[in-house]
Scaffold this motif. Structure first.
Motif, PDB file in Angstrom:
ATOM      1  N   GLY A 127       0.825  -1.200   0.000  1.00 20.47           N
ATOM      2  CA  GLY A 127       0.000   0.000   0.000  1.00 20.47           C
ATOM      3  C   GLY A 127       0.862   1.253   0.000  1.00 20.47           C
ATOM      4  O   GLY A 127       0.607   2.222  -0.704  1.00 20.47           O
ATOM      5  N   PHE A 128       1.911   1.201   0.799  1.00 26.34           N
ATOM      6  CA  PHE A 128       2.847   2.316   0.875  1.00 26.34           C
ATOM      7  C   PHE A 128       3.441   2.596  -0.491  1.00 26.34           C
ATOM      8  O   PHE A 128       3.528   3.741  -0.946  1.00 26.34           O
ATOM      9  CB  PHE A 128       3.919   1.949   1.896  1.00 26.34           C
ATOM     10  CG  PHE A 128       4.933   3.023   2.118  1.00 26.34           C
ATOM     11  CD1 PHE A 128       6.259   2.806   1.809  1.00 26.34           C
ATOM     12  CD2 PHE A 128       4.554   4.251   2.644  1.00 26.34           C
ATOM     13  CE1 PHE A 128       7.196   3.789   2.026  1.00 26.34           C
ATOM     14  CE2 PHE A 128       5.484   5.239   2.859  1.00 26.34           C
ATOM     15  CZ  PHE A 128       6.817   5.010   2.546  1.00 26.34           C
TER      16      PHE A 128
ATOM     17  N   THR B 268       1.016   4.184  -2.751  1.00 30.72           N
ATOM     18  CA  THR B 268       0.853   5.605  -2.436  1.00 30.72           C
ATOM     19  C   THR B 268       1.960   6.425  -3.084  1.00 30.72           C
ATOM     20  O   THR B 268       1.722   7.475  -3.665  1.00 30.72           O
ATOM     21  CB  THR B 268       0.900   5.842  -0.919  1.00 30.72           C
ATOM     22  OG1 THR B 268       0.270   4.766  -0.262  1.00 30.72           O
ATOM     23  CG2 THR B 268       0.242   7.146  -0.562  1.00 30.72           C
ATOM     24  N   ILE B 269       3.175   5.927  -2.942  1.00 31.75           N
ATOM     25  CA  ILE B 269       4.302   6.648  -3.542  1.00 31.75           C
ATOM     26  C   ILE B 269       4.087   6.794  -5.044  1.00 31.75           C
ATOM     27  O   ILE B 269       4.274   7.879  -5.625  1.00 31.75           O
ATOM     28  CB  ILE B 269       5.635   5.900  -3.296  1.00 31.75           C
ATOM     29  CG1 ILE B 269       5.969   5.924  -1.818  1.00 31.75           C
ATOM     30  CG2 ILE B 269       6.748   6.540  -4.103  1.00 31.75           C
ATOM     31  CD1 ILE B 269       7.303   5.348  -1.496  1.00 31.75           C
ATOM     32  N   ASN B 270       3.670   5.661  -5.641  1.00 25.34           N
ATOM     33  CA  ASN B 270       3.424   5.711  -7.084  1.00 25.34           C
ATOM     34  C   ASN B 270       2.393   6.758  -7.417  1.00 25.34           C
ATOM     35  O   ASN B 270       2.557   7.550  -8.344  1.00 25.34           O
ATOM     36  CB  ASN B 270       2.924   4.345  -7.578  1.00 25.34           C
ATOM     37  CG  ASN B 270       4.076   3.393  -7.745  1.00 25.34           C
ATOM     38  OD1 ASN B 270       5.221   3.789  -7.685  1.00 25.34           O
ATOM     39  ND2 ASN B 270       3.757   2.138  -7.954  1.00 25.34           N
ATOM     40  N   GLY B 271       1.324   6.768  -6.649  1.00 23.41           N
ATOM     41  CA  GLY B 271       0.257   7.716  -6.935  1.00 23.41           C
ATOM     42  C   GLY B 271       0.709   9.148  -6.729  1.00 23.41           C
ATOM     43  O   GLY B 271       0.477  10.012  -7.554  1.00 23.41           O
ATOM     44  N   VAL B 272       1.379   9.392  -5.631  1.00 22.60           N
ATOM     45  CA  VAL B 272       1.753  10.766  -5.295  1.00 22.60           C
ATOM     46  C   VAL B 272       2.850  11.290  -6.216  1.00 22.60           C
ATOM     47  O   VAL B 272       2.777  12.403  -6.715  1.00 22.60           O
ATOM     48  CB  VAL B 272       2.227  10.836  -3.816  1.00 22.60           C
ATOM     49  CG1 VAL B 272       2.873  12.172  -3.538  1.00 22.60           C
ATOM     50  CG2 VAL B 272       1.060  10.590  -2.897  1.00 22.60           C
TER      51      VAL B 272
END
Lengths: 300, 315, 310
Positions: A217-218, A221-225
């Motif tokens: 999940g982390f 998130t990095i990918n998304g952000v």
């Protein structure tokens, strides 16, 4: 009448070899695990999926059964190809994760909880042998769940299809074998390392899941952000998936990894990154084990 | 005003659910060194926890120098407690450990600092004061616990197995310290398993077994109260049989047992004085060679054997 | 027995820069060897080094002739270890645990099971051997530790504070057990303890460490055999003064001892019988009579003082 008194006798007999001594640990562990009904049933249930896969293979090759089922036209309903074997491996590997989370925490932490490790090491028994012995418990059980059924399925299909098919698709066999071993090694090392560091068993089991899902999940998130793909480095299922894709297909990728181990095309990282990340994870686990598995604690 | 110099238990019982801690205990503990002796599980720790107010009695009343444990603000200034277990707040150094607990008494920074340094000095730990307690050896941890228990200069000291893990020199020092406090009129209550040390240092003794007080008072007076038991004396000599024969001619000897190696006689007599004079006579008359003579009776060990014995033990 | 049990050959152990054991040299041959010393003297470090948990920084030691640096595994198969701290696996039954430990020491599995049961009966835990170790009381755990140390038939036992936390009857039983093991002759023991009385009762030789050096090494058997002329008596029924003066007139040296007793040194030629003659004349009872040799406490205190000079 002769009266016998219970007394201490010295031991003058032969001693066992180092190998047999190493195998003592898995033997005891298996006896303990067998006592748990839940684990035994879970382990047996994990063979259901390969069994279903074997039935599918059989059905593919048996026109009579096909007619019975009434699916004449849908000849190649389920094609026995890369996706078939990879998803088989993926399912079994996910079950292996569950099993490792149940079994792993109970391997090392009882020995550390009450300082029994000093007694292990006060015998002609080294730290490496201890870790190998404990790992072999997991390695044996997880092997039985992953690549052994996988290779059996491959051989069954090869038996039904013929030698030619086997030679062209030998990559499946090597993919199953090495892919499973990489996963098993990571799981075992992680399970033992967590068992050595975390005293409370449910917490260690939970952490196993945490390392996979939370880290994933982390990473997402990095990918998304950051709008990048590098977050995938935290996603162990991605790393494994990408390695599997390479093992099974080489450079001509058609799949997106296996079920649960998605390595979507278009979001790839260079392969060497995956290998390195996995290697780093192994080293971290080994370091954690080396810190905790000692004859005595020294605090400066 | 005897109420203010004794610790009294009036018919105190403490149960943990159904499990018995102590049952109907009544005691009056004067100043000086009092030892609590008994097998594991006999109620010693329960008794100590009741004294410090950590637990409350199910029944009965306790007064420590006139104060009930219901008033911890007053009680805790008077009482210092050194527990049996080896547990510490993580990450503290020796100095911080003592200092932080002292601050809870409400003294100023300087006062606490002074007291901490004095306590560390007394325990011989000044050099190690700034190292974490987790790095101390077992003996040092024991000493820092003692220092913490005494830093606020309490009137009553409750020490649960305080000499555990201390080397012989440190034991002797600690014992000298207890003696000092006892002589100053404080109450020092020590629980211990090492009976010959208990013999040497205590003014009075309380024997516990399975939750009951089996005996209390000074050793010699306890012994003389166990009247049903005749005095037991061990004589090591070369002809125990001959000695026994002479003894049986008297009325006061109740039992004589030759020891397994054939060189000693364990005898029980109702009249110790007559026995000794008789022994003297036998030695001079018959040339008996005596290696040693010892009353096998007059110490905590033998009282323990009589009253608690091996069945009272838990193993 | 000329061959030594433990031989220390300039053994030095360091933690980082600090030298914990400084060039120890000794040859220990007794049936039962006591290890004494103040906290921080290096006792646990010595035990840990002999067991192979620490590497010596220089010098070496030999156990039954085997070098601990090169033959560590062989050494460990000859040793039994009873640690000071709790050491057990809570979920296992006593027999299973000892059996596991015996198998790890090299015993074949059928023999291991037999010997595990025997060991439990020997230490007195026969009735509770099927119960889980987590349910044992403190005394039982200590005995279980001893059982695991002897089950594989070692030649040398390391006992670290064997009577720790035991109540008086359990302590007496443990001491008795150790004495029985010592008297067998085929199993050597090294006892490390803070309780001088325990060491006095169980050991023939005593090694006293201080600050990483050997402060004293003495043979208690010899101490016991000498000093027959030292007596300690307790009298009743007269002025101690009268009795004392008569004794001095006979040529004895007298001194006031602990707990109201009198220490006497008899001159050569004077028998104990003379004491009794004097006692009969003065109508004094001699209530206690002991041959007093330098107790271990005196030896220890002396060692602590002279140790500073080294």
């Amino acid at each position: 009448m002769a009266v016998y008194k219970k007394t201490y006798r010295p031991y003058e007999g032969a001693l066992t070899s180092s190998w047999r001594r190493l195998l003592v640990i898995p033997r005891y562990a298996f006896e303990d695990l067998y006592r748990s009904k839940f684990l035994t049933i879970f382990f047996l249930a994990s063979f259901i999926q390969p069994l279903v896969a074997a039935i599918l293979i059989y059905v593919q090759h048996n026109a009579a059964v096909f007619n019975l089922v009434g699916a004449q036209g849908a000849n190649r309903l389920i094609s026995i190809n890369v996706t078939f074997f990879m998803s088989n491996l993926g399912w079994q590997s996910m079950l292996a994760l569950f099993l490792a989370s149940f079994i792993g925490p109970g391997q090392v932490s009882p020995d550390l909880a009450n300082n029994a490790l000093s007694l292990y090491l006060a015998r002609p028994f080294s730290r490496t042998e201890y870790v190998l012995g404990k790992m072999s418990v997991l390695l044996i059980l997880l092997s039985m769940m992953t690549w052994i059924p996988g290779l059996l399925l491959f051989s069954y299909q090869g038996y039904l299809e013929g030698w030619e098919w086997m030679k062209t698709n030998i990559r499946f066999a090597t993919g199953i074998f090495f892919g499973a071993w990489i996963w098993i090694l990571i799981l075992s090392l992680l399970a033992l390392a967590l068992s050595a560091w975390v005293k409370w068993k449910p917490a260690a089991g939970g952490l196993m899941f945490g390392v996979f899902f939370v880290a994933a999940g982390f990473g997402a998130t990095i990918n998304g952000v950051q709008r990048t793909n590098w977050g995938h480095l935290f996603n162990i299922s991605y790393l494994i998936g990408s390695v599997w894709v390479w093992l099974f297909e080489g450079s001509n990728k058609t799949t997106n990894g296996a079920v649960f181990f998605r390595a979507p095309q278009g979001e790839e990282l260079p392969l060497w990154c995956s290998w390195t990340a996995l290697a780093v994870l192994c080293l971290i686990c080994l370091y954690m084990l080396a810190r905790k598995i000692r004859g005595m604690e020294v605090v400066r | 005003m005897s109420g203010n110099t004794t610790i009294t238990f009036s018919n105190v019982s403490r149960f943990y659910g159904e499990v018995l801690g102590i049952n109907k205990v009544s005691l009056a503990i004067p100043p000086g060194i009092t030892s609590l002796v008994g097998p594991n599980g006999s109620g010693k720790t329960t008794l100590m926890n009741l004294l410090t107010g950590l637990i409350r009695p199910t029944q009965g009343e306790i007064r420590v120098l006139g104060i009930a444990p219901d008033h911890p603000e007053k009680l805790c200034r008077l009482v210092g407690y050194c527990a049996q277990f080896d547990a510490f707040p993580k990450g503290l150094t020796g100095y911080q450990f003592i200092y932080s607990f002292l601050r809870m008494y409400g003294w100023s920074n300087q006062e606490c600092e002074q007291r901490s340094m004095a306590a560390l000095q007394m325990a011989g730990l000044q050099d190690a004061a700034n190292r974490p307690v987790a790095a101390y050896s077992k003996g040092m941890r024991q000493r820092v616990k003692l220092a913490q228990a005494t830093a606020h200069d309490p009137q009553v000291l409750i020490l649960d197995e305080p000499l555990n893990g201390l080397d012989p020199l440190a034991r002797a020092e600690a014992i000298a310290l207890f003696r000092q406090w006892g002589d100053k009129g404080r109450h020092v209550i020590v629980s211990s398993h090492i009976l010959h040390e208990v013999d040497r240092i205590s003014d009075q003794v309380i024997l516990l077994s399975q939750g009951y007080v089996v005996a209390e008072g000074q050793i010699h007076s306890v012994r003389s109260e166990v009247k049903e038991q005749p005095m037991q004396i061990l004589v090591r000599c070369d002809r125990p049989g001959m000695l026994a024969a002479r003894l049986f001619q008297q009325d006061h000897v109740v039992e004589a047992k030759v020891s397994p190696d054939g060189k000693g006689l364990l005898l029980r007599t109702k009249d110790a004085d007559s026995f000794y004079l008789l022994l003297n006579k036998v030695i001079l008359d018959s040339g008996l060679e005596v290696e040693s003579v010892a009353p096998a009776d007059d110490d905590v060990n033998s009282v323990y054997q009589y009253l608690i014995g091996a069945e009272g033990a838990t193993v | 027995m000329d061959s030594s049990v433990i031989e220390l050959d300039d053994l030095e152990v360091r933690f980082g820069k600090r030298a914990i054991l400084k060039k120890l040299k000794a040859s220990l041959t007794g049936r039962s060897i006591g290890l004494l010393g103040p906290n921080g003297a290096g006792k646990s470090t010595l035990l840990n080094t002999l067991l192979g948990f620490h590497k010596p920084s220089s010098g070496t030691a030999r156990i039954f002739g085997r070098d601990i640096r090169t033959h560590a595994r062989e050494v460990r198969s000859l040793i039994g270890y009873m640690p000071e701290n709790d050491s057990f696996i809570a979920s296992m039954s006593g027999v299973r645990f000892v059996r596991l430990m015996a198998e790890l020491a090299g015993l074949p599995h059928e023999h291991a099971l037999e010997r595990a049961h025997e060991a439990f009966f020997y230490v007195g835990l026969g009735e509770v051997r099927y119960r889980a170790l987590g349910t044992y009381s403190l005394g039982m755990k200590q005995s279980a530790k001893l059982a695991q140390a002897i089950a594989h038939g070692p030649k040398l036992l390391f006992l670290d504070e064997p009577t720790n936390g035991l109540d008086p009857p359990a302590r007496a039983r443990m001491i008795q057990l150790i004495q029985e093991i010592r008297d067998r002759g085929d199993l050597h023991i090294m006892v490390s303890s803070h309780l001088l009385r325990d060491v006095e009762e169980c050991c023939d030789e005593v090694l006293i460490l201080k600050d990483g050096n050997i402060a004293a090494f003495c043979n208690l058997e010899e101490e016991r055999r000498s000093n027959r002329r030292f007596l300690e008596i307790e009298t009743h029924g007269s002025n101690n003064g009268d009795f004392l003066t008569s004794m001095e007139k006979l040529g004895c040296e007298t001194a006031q001892g602990a707990q109201g007793r009198i220490k006497l040194i008899l001159p050569d030629g004077l028998e104990v019988r003379r004491l009794y003659e004097v006692a009969a004349e003065q109508n004094v009872q001699i209530r206690r009579l002991n041959h007093k040799r330098d107790s271990l406490e005196d030896i220890f205190l002396k060692a602590m003082e002279t140790g500073d000079a080294k």
